[in-house]
Scaffold this motif. Sequence first.
Motif, mmCIF file in Angstrom:
data_model
loop_
_atom_site.group_PDB
_atom_site.id
_atom_site.type_symbol
_atom_site.label_atom_id
_atom_site.label_comp_id
_atom_site.label_asym_id
_atom_site.label_seq_id
_atom_site.Cartn_x
_atom_site.Cartn_y
_atom_site.Cartn_z
ATOM 1 N N PRO A 42 31.898 16.570 70.801
ATOM 2 C CA PRO A 42 32.250 17.572 69.790
ATOM 3 C C PRO A 42 32.345 18.982 70.370
ATOM 4 O O PRO A 42 33.155 19.792 69.916
ATOM 5 C CB PRO A 42 31.118 17.455 68.762
ATOM 6 C CG PRO A 42 30.671 16.032 68.874
ATOM 7 C CD PRO A 42 30.795 15.691 70.344
ATOM 8 N N VAL A 43 31.517 19.276 71.399
ATOM 9 C CA VAL A 43 31.575 20.639 71.952
ATOM 10 C C VAL A 43 32.937 20.924 72.594
ATOM 11 O O VAL A 43 33.344 22.084 72.700
ATOM 12 C CB VAL A 43 30.401 20.882 72.954
ATOM 13 C CG1 VAL A 43 30.652 20.204 74.284
ATOM 14 C CG2 VAL A 43 30.169 22.375 73.141
ATOM 15 N N ASP A 44 33.679 19.877 72.973
ATOM 16 C CA ASP A 44 35.009 20.110 73.575
ATOM 17 C C ASP A 44 35.932 20.801 72.560
ATOM 18 O O ASP A 44 36.645 21.738 72.898
ATOM 19 C CB ASP A 44 35.646 18.790 74.030
ATOM 20 C CG ASP A 44 34.816 18.058 75.078
ATOM 21 O OD1 ASP A 44 33.872 18.658 75.616
ATOM 22 O OD2 ASP A 44 35.119 16.873 75.352
ATOM 23 N N TRP A 45 35.933 20.289 71.296
ATOM 24 C CA TRP A 45 36.799 20.940 70.297
ATOM 25 C C TRP A 45 36.153 22.209 69.734
ATOM 26 O O TRP A 45 36.861 23.137 69.345
ATOM 27 C CB TRP A 45 37.269 19.966 69.213
ATOM 28 C CG TRP A 45 36.232 19.112 68.540
ATOM 29 C CD1 TRP A 45 35.933 17.812 68.841
ATOM 30 C CD2 TRP A 45 35.360 19.468 67.457
ATOM 31 N NE1 TRP A 45 34.934 17.342 68.010
ATOM 32 C CE2 TRP A 45 34.568 18.329 67.151
ATOM 33 C CE3 TRP A 45 35.177 20.627 66.710
ATOM 34 C CZ2 TRP A 45 33.607 18.319 66.147
ATOM 35 C CZ3 TRP A 45 34.216 20.634 65.698
ATOM 36 C CH2 TRP A 45 33.442 19.484 65.428
ATOM 37 N N LYS A 46 34.828 22.291 69.734
ATOM 38 C CA LYS A 46 34.194 23.546 69.296
ATOM 39 C C LYS A 46 34.559 24.665 70.279
ATOM 40 O O LYS A 46 34.841 25.791 69.884
ATOM 41 C CB LYS A 46 32.672 23.373 69.208
ATOM 42 C CG LYS A 46 32.243 22.449 68.064
ATOM 43 C CD LYS A 46 30.732 22.309 67.982
ATOM 44 C CE LYS A 46 30.318 21.350 66.874
ATOM 45 N NZ LYS A 46 28.857 21.162 66.794
ATOM 46 N N GLU A 54 29.099 31.999 72.831
ATOM 47 C CA GLU A 54 27.808 32.557 73.252
ATOM 48 C C GLU A 54 27.049 31.592 74.166
ATOM 49 O O GLU A 54 26.176 32.005 74.923
ATOM 50 C CB GLU A 54 26.959 32.963 72.048
ATOM 51 C CG GLU A 54 26.608 31.837 71.118
ATOM 52 C CD GLU A 54 25.839 32.324 69.884
ATOM 53 O OE1 GLU A 54 24.674 32.698 70.029
ATOM 54 O OE2 GLU A 54 26.422 32.286 68.791
ATOM 55 N N PHE A 55 27.388 30.294 74.100
ATOM 56 C CA PHE A 55 26.740 29.328 74.998
ATOM 57 C C PHE A 55 27.608 29.008 76.213
ATOM 58 O O PHE A 55 27.114 28.817 77.305
ATOM 59 C CB PHE A 55 26.448 28.008 74.264
ATOM 60 C CG PHE A 55 25.495 28.168 73.130
ATOM 61 C CD1 PHE A 55 24.147 28.370 73.368
ATOM 62 C CD2 PHE A 55 25.943 28.138 71.818
ATOM 63 C CE1 PHE A 55 23.256 28.541 72.334
ATOM 64 C CE2 PHE A 55 25.063 28.306 70.770
ATOM 65 C CZ PHE A 55 23.717 28.507 71.019
ATOM 66 N N TYR A 56 28.919 28.857 75.971
ATOM 67 C CA TYR A 56 29.849 28.477 77.040
ATOM 68 C C TYR A 56 31.037 29.428 77.000
ATOM 69 O O TYR A 56 31.955 29.218 76.216
ATOM 70 C CB TYR A 56 30.388 27.057 76.802
ATOM 71 C CG TYR A 56 29.380 25.951 76.832
ATOM 72 C CD1 TYR A 56 28.881 25.466 78.036
ATOM 73 C CD2 TYR A 56 28.963 25.339 75.653
ATOM 74 C CE1 TYR A 56 27.971 24.436 78.056
ATOM 75 C CE2 TYR A 56 28.052 24.302 75.669
ATOM 76 C CZ TYR A 56 27.563 23.858 76.876
ATOM 77 O OH TYR A 56 26.676 22.836 76.891
ATOM 78 N N SER A 57 31.021 30.460 77.832
ATOM 79 C CA SER A 57 32.161 31.377 77.771
ATOM 80 C C SER A 57 33.347 30.755 78.505
ATOM 81 O O SER A 57 33.190 30.084 79.525
ATOM 82 C CB SER A 57 31.789 32.740 78.335
ATOM 83 O OG SER A 57 31.503 32.607 79.691
ATOM 84 N N THR A 58 34.539 30.961 77.942
ATOM 85 C CA THR A 58 35.741 30.291 78.430
ATOM 86 C C THR A 58 36.603 31.261 79.224
ATOM 87 O O THR A 58 36.807 32.396 78.808
ATOM 88 C CB THR A 58 36.551 29.770 77.222
ATOM 89 O OG1 THR A 58 35.687 28.927 76.463
ATOM 90 C CG2 THR A 58 37.783 29.004 77.653
ATOM 91 N N VAL A 257 20.997 24.599 75.539
ATOM 92 C CA VAL A 257 21.160 24.903 76.966
ATOM 93 C C VAL A 257 20.573 23.785 77.807
ATOM 94 O O VAL A 257 19.467 23.306 77.546
ATOM 95 C CB VAL A 257 20.468 26.253 77.303
ATOM 96 C CG1 VAL A 257 20.601 26.578 78.775
ATOM 97 C CG2 VAL A 257 21.070 27.369 76.454
ATOM 98 N N LEU A 258 21.364 23.388 78.793
ATOM 99 C CA LEU A 258 20.941 22.343 79.726
ATOM 100 C C LEU A 258 19.596 22.706 80.353
ATOM 101 O O LEU A 258 19.365 23.860 80.704
ATOM 102 C CB LEU A 258 22.007 22.274 80.824
ATOM 103 C CG LEU A 258 22.212 20.965 81.557
ATOM 104 C CD1 LEU A 258 22.720 19.897 80.611
ATOM 105 C CD2 LEU A 258 23.223 21.169 82.693
ATOM 106 N N GLY A 259 18.747 21.712 80.508
ATOM 107 C CA GLY A 259 17.415 21.959 81.070
ATOM 108 C C GLY A 259 17.437 22.158 82.586
ATOM 109 O O GLY A 259 18.497 22.295 83.201
ATOM 110 N N ASP A 260 16.249 22.135 83.172
ATOM 111 C CA ASP A 260 16.084 22.289 84.618
ATOM 112 C C ASP A 260 16.906 21.214 85.361
ATOM 113 O O ASP A 260 16.824 20.030 85.028
ATOM 114 C CB ASP A 260 14.585 22.123 84.928
ATOM 115 C CG ASP A 260 14.312 22.127 86.409
ATOM 116 O OD1 ASP A 260 14.250 23.216 86.962
ATOM 117 O OD2 ASP A 260 14.212 21.031 87.004
#
Length: 313
Positions: A42-46, A54-58, A257-260
């Motif tokens: 879903p994040v692909d279309w978001k 704010e999480f993944y700048s394009t 956010v992805l962890g360690d």
Amino acid sequence: MEAIVYEEFGGPEVLRHAAGVAVPEPGPGEVRVKVAAVGVNPVDWKRRHGWVEEFYSTTFPAVPGLEFAGTVDELGEGVTGLAVGDEVLGWTKTGAYAEYAIAGIVAPKPAGLSWAAAASLPVAGETAQRVLDLLGVRAGETLFLHGAAGVVGSVGVQLAVAAGVTVVGSASESNHAYLRELGAIPVAYGEGLAERVRAAAPDGVDAVFDAAGHGVLPVAIELLGGGGSGGEEAAKERIVTIADVDAEKYGIVFSGVLGDPDVVRAGLTAHARGAAAGTLAVRLADTLPLKEAARAQELSESGHVRGKLILTP
Ligand SMILES: NC(=O)c1ccc[n+]([C@@H]2O[C@H](COP(=O)([O-])OP(=O)(O)OC[C@H]3O[C@@H](n4cnc5c(N)ncnc54)[C@H](OP(=O)(O)O)[C@@H]3O)[C@@H](O)[C@H]2O)c1
């Protein structure tokens, strides 16, 4: 190389299937992979809509796609522990909807695991494990998992059940038999959800994992609010959402956010082994050719795909 590219935010029509995209070159410490299968999220279309900047700048032109399974094709300077020809699954830095991609965190693909099954694991496995860890659910506790039949939710159910947690999971009626197979107690979402969860878990729930959004947080607070000695504020610490952008308004943790990286790699390796051994499974909805990426994202956005959509370059 063949890739899906977009140069502005918008609907599925902004996705363009391009044939002459430059093959990415691995920098020092990086690895290039030849992609065999891509997991659609879903994040692909978001991201394509511009909703999660704010999480993944394009940066345009952008290639969608976080997760893949494929073969190591070229090593950058100084790479150790991987060789050309290794079969891996994991995350990409450059976009997975492509023939070639620069890998991020990867783990070995067990020989018995199909490309599609491998490509369906990275995001769901990492997300489900991250949230269960944040919630700190323990054996003997009861978890309410909203959106339990979705890809992330179903992995969350399996990991929690394997850890000795009782899971009450919400899903459409048509997914209730599937949830029972996974070891969860199914309930329908919508009006009356809190009553149905209480009926399914008469001793109460200890934590809530919101893997669907759709305004469930007030219900989550209601389910946990009255129970603990610490009151409503303490109860909120045992609610995590991955899908509700209103989380802050309710004082609830949104985890995005992805962890360690070492923890993520260890989890990915364990989940791949589990999938190969048959103890962890993601339902596969359909496999489409890469050029049908726009259709795959439309299906995902419809909100009720039964399992993971896979693209193959
Ligand atoms: N923050 C993060 O780190 C992170 C990571 C991964 C995913 N996510 C997000 O988590 C969500 C789930 O991802 P996924 O890959 O599991 O998606 P998915 O496989 O498409 O699952 C979507 C789920 O939403 C449920 N749903 C649809 N409409 C609903 C409604 N009105 N009320 C309650 N549930 C409803 C569906 O249930 P039925 O099919 O049973 O109706 C389905 O289980 C997405 O919003 C995604 O963007 C966030």
